[in-house]
Enzyme design. Structure first.
Site, PDB file in Angstrom:
ATOM      1  N   HIS A 174       0.819  -1.180   0.083  1.00  0.00           N
ATOM      2  CA  HIS A 174       0.065   0.075  -0.074  1.00  0.00           C
ATOM      3  C   HIS A 174       0.875   1.451  -0.105  1.00  0.00           C
ATOM      4  O   HIS A 174       0.562   2.370  -0.379  1.00  0.00           O
ATOM      5  CB  HIS A 174      -0.818  -0.025   1.054  1.00  0.00           C
ATOM      6  CG  HIS A 174      -2.104  -1.182   0.916  1.00  0.00           C
ATOM      7  ND1 HIS A 174      -2.465  -2.268   1.115  1.00  0.00           N
ATOM      8  CD2 HIS A 174      -3.291  -0.902  -0.154  1.00  0.00           C
ATOM      9  CE1 HIS A 174      -3.272  -2.930   0.366  1.00  0.00           C
ATOM     10  NE2 HIS A 174      -4.016  -1.840  -0.255  1.00  0.00           N
ATOM     11  N   GLU A 176     -10.734 -11.421  -5.223  1.00  0.00           N
ATOM     12  CA  GLU A 176      -9.361 -11.109  -5.000  1.00  0.00           C
ATOM     13  C   GLU A 176      -8.790 -12.253  -4.000  1.00  0.00           C
ATOM     14  O   GLU A 176      -7.752 -12.401  -3.582  1.00  0.00           O
ATOM     15  CB  GLU A 176      -9.196 -10.074  -4.338  1.00  0.00           C
ATOM     16  CG  GLU A 176      -9.915  -9.417  -3.276  1.00  0.00           C
ATOM     17  CD  GLU A 176      -9.617  -7.941  -2.406  1.00  0.00           C
ATOM     18  OE1 GLU A 176      -8.993  -7.325  -2.970  1.00  0.00           O
ATOM     19  OE2 GLU A 176     -10.359  -7.611  -1.525  1.00  0.00           O
ATOM     20  N   ASP A 217      -4.360  -8.633  -4.528  1.00  0.00           N
ATOM     21  CA  ASP A 217      -4.488  -9.678  -3.699  1.00  0.00           C
ATOM     22  C   ASP A 217      -4.533 -11.060  -4.384  1.00  0.00           C
ATOM     23  O   ASP A 217      -4.245 -12.133  -3.716  1.00  0.00           O
ATOM     24  CB  ASP A 217      -5.668  -9.461  -2.721  1.00  0.00           C
ATOM     25  CG  ASP A 217      -5.089  -8.404  -1.571  1.00  0.00           C
ATOM     26  OD1 ASP A 217      -4.252  -8.751  -1.086  1.00  0.00           O
ATOM     27  OD2 ASP A 217      -6.141  -7.404  -1.374  1.00  0.00           O
ATOM     28  N   CYS A 254      -9.397  -3.689 -10.528  1.00  0.00           N
ATOM     29  CA  CYS A 254      -9.103  -2.312  -9.656  1.00  0.00           C
ATOM     30  C   CYS A 254      -7.594  -2.383  -9.263  1.00  0.00           C
ATOM     31  O   CYS A 254      -7.127  -1.768  -8.393  1.00  0.00           O
ATOM     32  CB  CYS A 254      -9.916  -2.119  -8.945  1.00  0.00           C
ATOM     33  SG  CYS A 254     -10.371  -3.164  -7.502  1.00  0.00           S
TER      34      CYS A 254
HETATM   35  C1  PEP Z   1      -6.499  -5.352  -4.792  1.00  0.00           C
HETATM   36  O1  PEP Z   1      -6.299  -6.207  -4.186  1.00  0.00           O
HETATM   37  O2  PEP Z   1      -6.216  -5.568  -6.046  1.00  0.00           O
HETATM   38  C2  PEP Z   1      -7.151  -4.300  -4.498  1.00  0.00           C
HETATM   39  C3  PEP Z   1      -7.599  -3.464  -5.436  1.00  0.00           C
HETATM   40  O3  PEP Z   1      -7.256  -3.595  -3.251  1.00  0.00           O
HETATM   41  P1  PEP Z   1      -6.020  -3.344  -2.330  1.00  0.00           P
HETATM   42  O4  PEP Z   1      -4.679  -3.158  -2.983  1.00  0.00           O
HETATM   43  O5  PEP Z   1      -6.459  -2.178  -1.587  1.00  0.00           O
HETATM   44  O6  PEP Z   1      -6.018  -4.442  -1.312  1.00  0.00           O
HETATM   45 MG    MG Z   2      -7.344  -6.000  -2.133  1.00  0.00          MG
END
Ligand code: PEP
Ligand code: MG
Length: 595
Positions: free
Chosen positions: A199, A441, A465, A512
């Site tokens: 993140h 995910e 994920d 996403c």
């Molecule tokens: C993902 O896991 O691809 C996602 C978009 O969520 P995050 O990156 O916030 O876990």
């Molecule tokens: Mg995720």
């Protein structure tokens, strides 16, 4: 400048946010001030006490100033964290103890203060309670600041003190620290650890700051004041760049500027292939401050609103009303474009210290996202009500993160129905037909996509994920980053399975995760049948640029080939080849140095 680093030296890591910057390095070590004990003569005691009091006044002014700056550039929630520091600064017990020590033992203020502060920090650090332990970190921060003032030195580990642009180098930066970075002063950052989809990296892209992670022991090798060039395209940090390197990067900047012009041209054009297939291109956002970037880059709404950033960097939970105001602001600003709000995804590498969640052995496999929310119905209820209320003010959709099976989906939907009933009874408006989707995910969700597709209005593939869970490769761990392969055949099959199940049931599918923002991978995803791509606003231009140069049938042929291939590297190479042929200008800026 460090003695051993006279010539140019190139450090290689993982490129996580594009762009090139150069400047002085600020190495973030935890500052340890050297505190000497000094005996005072009787007539020095009063002036020493005043000096201590003066340092408190000075510290208060600094904190208030930082708080003002943070409130201006971020939101008031981020600024609230400094309230805790101000409160500690006024703690009469601590202040009196220090003054007493100065007077009775006739010792210097630094020594008296340091001794008292260390005692309190040790007490706080020893408690079991996570929240109180966090307060120990706050107190240490504050103590460092006061000591720096007493000693009249700059506390370099405190990012809130930055007054000159620099490249930050550290072992790691937490997502909460990254969220506070001031773009005016942070040219880029480089860390020893981390992966492309941690993140911290995601935030760097969202802030549009060049960043390289996974540089092993860079922070030990560099010193504050070293001069470096950070290349967020190739994942390198070049210390003491030679004139030749600087010249090459100067050329790169020119190429980049001409590409920039081409990209700006497509910003407000549709994301449509040469043969007319329209792709919905949306933005990933963290809070209301990103609205402007969504507009600038011509995104058709928000495909992922990561709401957890409203929950970290603060001392308490945001209330339903506070959340409602933020969601409403985003929905109203972008209406009629859709805004997909992802319900809270805390846990993994995102923590809210005030929630007192115990540390876990495997946080990514533990109490995270929908699991956490279902176990905390009151907290979840506040968010669901806020989202529902905001749905009356714009085109809001909602999705759940980390769905692993049908039960979780049903439980969450039951809570939503309860919230709807409450709001009806309270005569509070909301969109009765609010569309709810599931993030795919976790491999189990992809494998039961047929089942889930019958019960949701859309899927959004969280590839960050999905990759880590399918390949058992921690997304934040640079030691296994070689295994974290988006083009692994297993990933392609899971995506295909998800798309087929969605389309067979008449719903759409988005992606996403970070792969949606990679121009090299976008054609593959489109070829696999994905309907929407959502990524950080700053990377959308390149994705749209390539979409406008491909034909759907060519992308489908690429996907067919990829599904037949067995090697992730070969699949990736095919994608690169396809992208380079289709949009060569996107790649001219990628390899300025051959070292
Ligand atoms: C993902 O896991 O691809 C996602 C978009 O969520 P995050 O990156 O916030 O876990
Ligand atoms: Mg995720």
């Amino acid at each position: 400048m460090s003695g051993q680093l006279k010539g140019e030296k190139v450090y290689r890591g993982i490129a996580v946010s594009t762009g090139v910057c150069r400047g002085r390095v600020l190495v973030l070590h935890h500052t340890r001030h050297v505190i000497a004990r000094r005996e005072l003569a009787a007539d020095q005691v009063n002036p020493e006490t005043s000096r201590f009091e003066q340092s408190l006044v000075h510290t208060r002014q600094q904190i208030t100033e930082v708080q003002r700056r943070v409130a201006e550039t971020m939101s008031s929630a981020e600024a609230d964290i400094f309230d805790a520091h101000l409160l500690m600064l006024e703690d009469p017990v601590l202040i009196e103890e220090v003054i007493k020590t100065i007077r009775e033992q006739k010792v210097n203020a630094e020594f008296a203060f340091h001794t008292a502060a260390e005692k309190y920090v040790a007490v706080l650090e020893a408690v079991e309670d996570e929240y109180l332990r966090e307060r120990a970190a706050d107190l240490r921060d504050l103590a460092n600041r006061i000591l720096a003032n007493l000693l009249d030195v700059k506390d370099q580990s405190d990012l809130r003190h930055l007054s000159e642009p620099c490249i930050l180098v550290g072992r790691d930066l937490s997502p909460s620290t990254t969220a506070q970075l001031d773009k005016k002063f942070v040219l880029g950052f480089a860390t020893d650890i981390g992966g492309r989809t941690s993140h911290t990296a995601i935030l760097a892209r969202s802030l549009d700051i060049p960043a390289v992670v996974g540089l092993k022991n860079l922070s030990e090798e560099l010193e504050t004041g070293d001069y470096a060039l950070l290349d967020g395209y190739n994942g390198t940090v070049i210390v003491n760049p030679t004139d030749q390197t600087l010249f090459e990067y100067g050329q790169l900047a020119k190429i980049k500027a001409s590409l920039e012009e081409k990209l700006v041209e497509v910003q407000h054009q549709p994301a449509i292939t040469l043969d007319g297939r329209q792709i919905h291109l949306s933005a990933n956002i963290e809070d209301q401050n990103d609205i402007e970037a969504v507009r600038t880059h011509g995104a058709e709404g928000v495909g992922l609103f990561r709401t957890e950033f409203l929950f970290i960097n603060r001392d308490r939970l945001p209330t339903e009303e506070e959340q409602f105001q933020v969601y409403r602001q985003v929905a109203e600003a972008l209406t009629p474009a859709p805004v997909i709000i992802r319900t809270l995804d805390l846990g993994g590498d995102k923590f809210a210290s005030h929630l007192q969640i115990a540390q876990e052995m495997n946080p990514f496999l533990g109490w995270r996202a929908i699991r956490f929310c279902l176990a905390q119905p009151e907290l979840f209820r506040a968010q669901l009500r806020a989202i529902l209320r905001a749905s009356a003010t714009g085109n809001i959709k909602m999705m759940y993160p980390m769905i692993s099976g049908l039960d979780e989906l049903n439980q969450a939907n039951t809570l939503v129905e309860k919230c709807k009933a409450e709001l009806r009874a309270e005569n509070i408006p909301f969109a009765e037909n609010l569309e709810i989707g599931a993030m795919i995910e976790i491999p189990s969700a992809a494998l039961i996509a047929e089942t889930l597709a019958k019960r949701v209005k859309f899927f959004s593939i969280g590839s960050n994920d999905l990759i880590q869970y399918t390949l058992a490769a921690d997304r934040t761990n640079e030691k296994v980053s070689h295994l974290y392969e988006p083009t692994h055949p297993a990933i392609l099959r899971l995506i295909k399975m998800t798309v087929d199940a969605a389309h067979a049931n008449g719903i759409w599918v988005g992606v996403c995760g970070e792969i949606a923002g990679e121009p090299v991978l976008a054609p593959l995803l489109i070829g696999l049948g994905v309907d929407e791509l959502s990524a950080a606003p700053a990377v959308l231009d390149e994705v749209k640029y390539i979409i406008r140069r491909i034909r759907l049938n060519e992308a489908q042929a690429l996907a067919q080939t990829a599904l037949r291939l067995e090697s992730p590297a070969e699949i990736y190479a095919r994608c690169v080849e396809f992208a380079r042929q289709t949009a060569p200008s996107l790649f001219e800026n990628k390899a300025p140095i051959s070292t």
